[in-house]
Design a protein around this motif. Structure first.
Motif, PDB file in Angstrom:
ATOM      1  N   TYR A 214      47.114  47.034 -13.411  1.00  0.00           N
ATOM      2  CA  TYR A 214      47.890  48.202 -12.988  1.00  0.00           C
ATOM      3  C   TYR A 214      48.940  48.476 -14.050  1.00  0.00           C
ATOM      4  N   GLN A 216      49.860  51.612 -17.500  1.00  0.00           N
ATOM      5  CA  GLN A 216      49.647  52.931 -18.085  1.00  0.00           C
ATOM      6  C   GLN A 216      48.457  53.011 -19.033  1.00  0.00           C
ATOM      7  N   ASP A 218      44.405  51.198 -20.636  1.00  0.00           N
ATOM      8  CA  ASP A 218      43.248  50.331 -20.405  1.00  0.00           C
ATOM      9  C   ASP A 218      42.402  50.171 -21.652  1.00  0.00           C
ATOM     10  N   ALA A 230      38.635  53.339 -14.444  1.00  0.00           N
ATOM     11  CA  ALA A 230      40.087  53.507 -14.286  1.00  0.00           C
ATOM     12  C   ALA A 230      40.355  54.754 -13.457  1.00  0.00           C
ATOM     13  N   TRP A 231      41.268  54.643 -12.518  1.00  0.00           N
ATOM     14  CA  TRP A 231      41.691  55.786 -11.704  1.00  0.00           C
ATOM     15  C   TRP A 231      43.187  55.945 -11.859  1.00  0.00           C
ATOM     16  N   ASP A 232      43.654  57.193 -12.083  1.00  0.00           N
ATOM     17  CA  ASP A 232      45.106  57.362 -12.061  1.00  0.00           C
ATOM     18  C   ASP A 232      45.579  57.235 -10.608  1.00  0.00           C
ATOM     19  N   MET A 233      46.878  57.016 -10.447  1.00  0.00           N
ATOM     20  CA  MET A 233      47.376  56.661  -9.114  1.00  0.00           C
ATOM     21  C   MET A 233      47.367  57.835  -8.138  1.00  0.00           C
ATOM     22  N   ARG A 235      44.750  59.748  -7.816  1.00  0.00           N
ATOM     23  CA  ARG A 235      43.396  59.605  -7.259  1.00  0.00           C
ATOM     24  C   ARG A 235      43.361  58.421  -6.287  1.00  0.00           C
ATOM     25  N   TYR A 267      50.773  56.231 -14.080  1.00  0.00           N
ATOM     26  CA  TYR A 267      50.170  54.900 -13.937  1.00  0.00           C
ATOM     27  C   TYR A 267      48.705  55.005 -13.539  1.00  0.00           C
ATOM     28  N   CYS A 268      47.974  53.925 -13.772  1.00  0.00           N
ATOM     29  CA  CYS A 268      46.596  53.882 -13.293  1.00  0.00           C
ATOM     30  C   CYS A 268      46.239  52.449 -12.916  1.00  0.00           C
ATOM     31  N   SER A 270      43.093  50.051 -13.558  1.00  0.00           N
ATOM     32  CA  SER A 270      41.800  49.926 -14.234  1.00  0.00           C
ATOM     33  C   SER A 270      41.215  48.578 -13.865  1.00  0.00           C
TER      34      SER A 270
END
Length: 286
Positions: A214, A216, A218, A230-233, A235, A267-268, A270
């Motif tokens: 978790y 910024q 990946d 990876a998904w941004d937060m 999503r 943030y994301c 991944s």
């Protein structure tokens, strides 16, 4: 090490307190349940902004969903290694839910580990669950480490992989066991070379594994992981159980939704997988 890098490390250790105080506040407002946080960190003196609380809610729930999916795929026949664990309480919460892996490992700076151990030793709600899962003789505990049958906490520097690996092996880490590694806002504080080495070490060491990160950025695929996503937060937030999201959105009035969206876009989560046992780890998603 130079005093400059000592100061930088001190600043990184400070982020552990910031995160813990924010989590403690969000828990006190009712965003999620964590009866153990209170034993590690005092209540914040001032209120935290609603968008900060919702950001932590998304982070905690998002990481937790992937962790639970991994435990389900492996039927808890696995180990978890929390890198830069800080004052994390996942071990105790998993025990309450009857979802403990074979062994749960935590690694962090020795200074943070010694503080955490002080809390564990002096607070029965923390020490009792460790004793209840321990089936050996007396616990192995010193100033910077604790080792029990199901839970181990080690003081080590994630930049010194040889030392960290030796310490983990000494307390029973098994490279052949399906392994979940979790890092939250950890790699971003390391140089790109050191964080790449850590990802590569994890990819090389465990044939069946998942790495959840978790922050910024990946770079899992370039360091030896077979599959990654990876998904941004934003999503992640919109994929969480919507009845619970509706519940937490009633806890505090949010004046500027844009502020929350800005924060979540920053943030994301991944995750990367390697799956020599064909457990279907690449299928894990939100």
């Amino acid at each position: 090490m130079s005093s400059e890098s000592d100061t930088a490390d001190e600043a990184v250790r400070g982020t552990c307190d910031d995160a813990s105080i924010c989590k403690r506040f969000a828990v006190s407002v009712g965003y999620w349940k964590d009866p153990y946080m209170q034993y590690f960190v005092r209540q914040a003196k001032e209120r935290k902004a609603p968008e900060i609380n919702r950001g932590y809610y998304a982070r905690v729930q998002g990481v937790s969903q992937l962790l639970c999916a991994f435990l389900k795929k492996t039927e808890c026949n696995c180990q978890i290694i929390k890198l830069g664990a800080g004052l994390d309480t996942t071990f105790w919460r998993l025990k309450d839910e009857n979802l403990l892996p074979k062994k749960y490992f935590e690694v962090d700076f020795p200074a943070i580990v010694s503080r955490k151990l002080h809390n564990i030793k002096s607070k029965p709600p923390l020490s009792k669950p460790i004793m209840e899962t321990h089936n050996g003789d007396s616990l192995l505990i010193d100033a910077y480490s604790l080792d029990s049958a199901r839970y181990s906490i080690l003081g080590a520097d994630l930049r010194n992989l040889k030392d960290m690996e030796e310490k983990l092996k000494k307390v029973g880490m098994d490279p052949q066991l399906p392994t979940l590694l979790v890092a939250e806002c950890v790699l971003v504080y390391m140089s790109p070379e050191k964080s790449a080495s850590l990802l590569k070490w994890a990819g090389d060491t465990f044939p069946t594994a998942m790495f959840v990160n978790y922050e910024q950025m990946d770079r899992l695929l370039s360091n030896g992981w077979e599959a990654a996503d990876a998904w941004d937060m934003i999503r992640v937030y919109s994929s969480l159980p919507q009845n619970d999201v509706a519940r937490i959105e009633k806890l505090e009035f949010l004046d500027e939704r844009e502020l929350l969206e800005q924060l979540l876009l920053h943030y994301c989560i991944s995750w990367g997988t390697k799956d020599s046992l064909h457990l279907g780890l690449a299928e894990i998603t939100f």
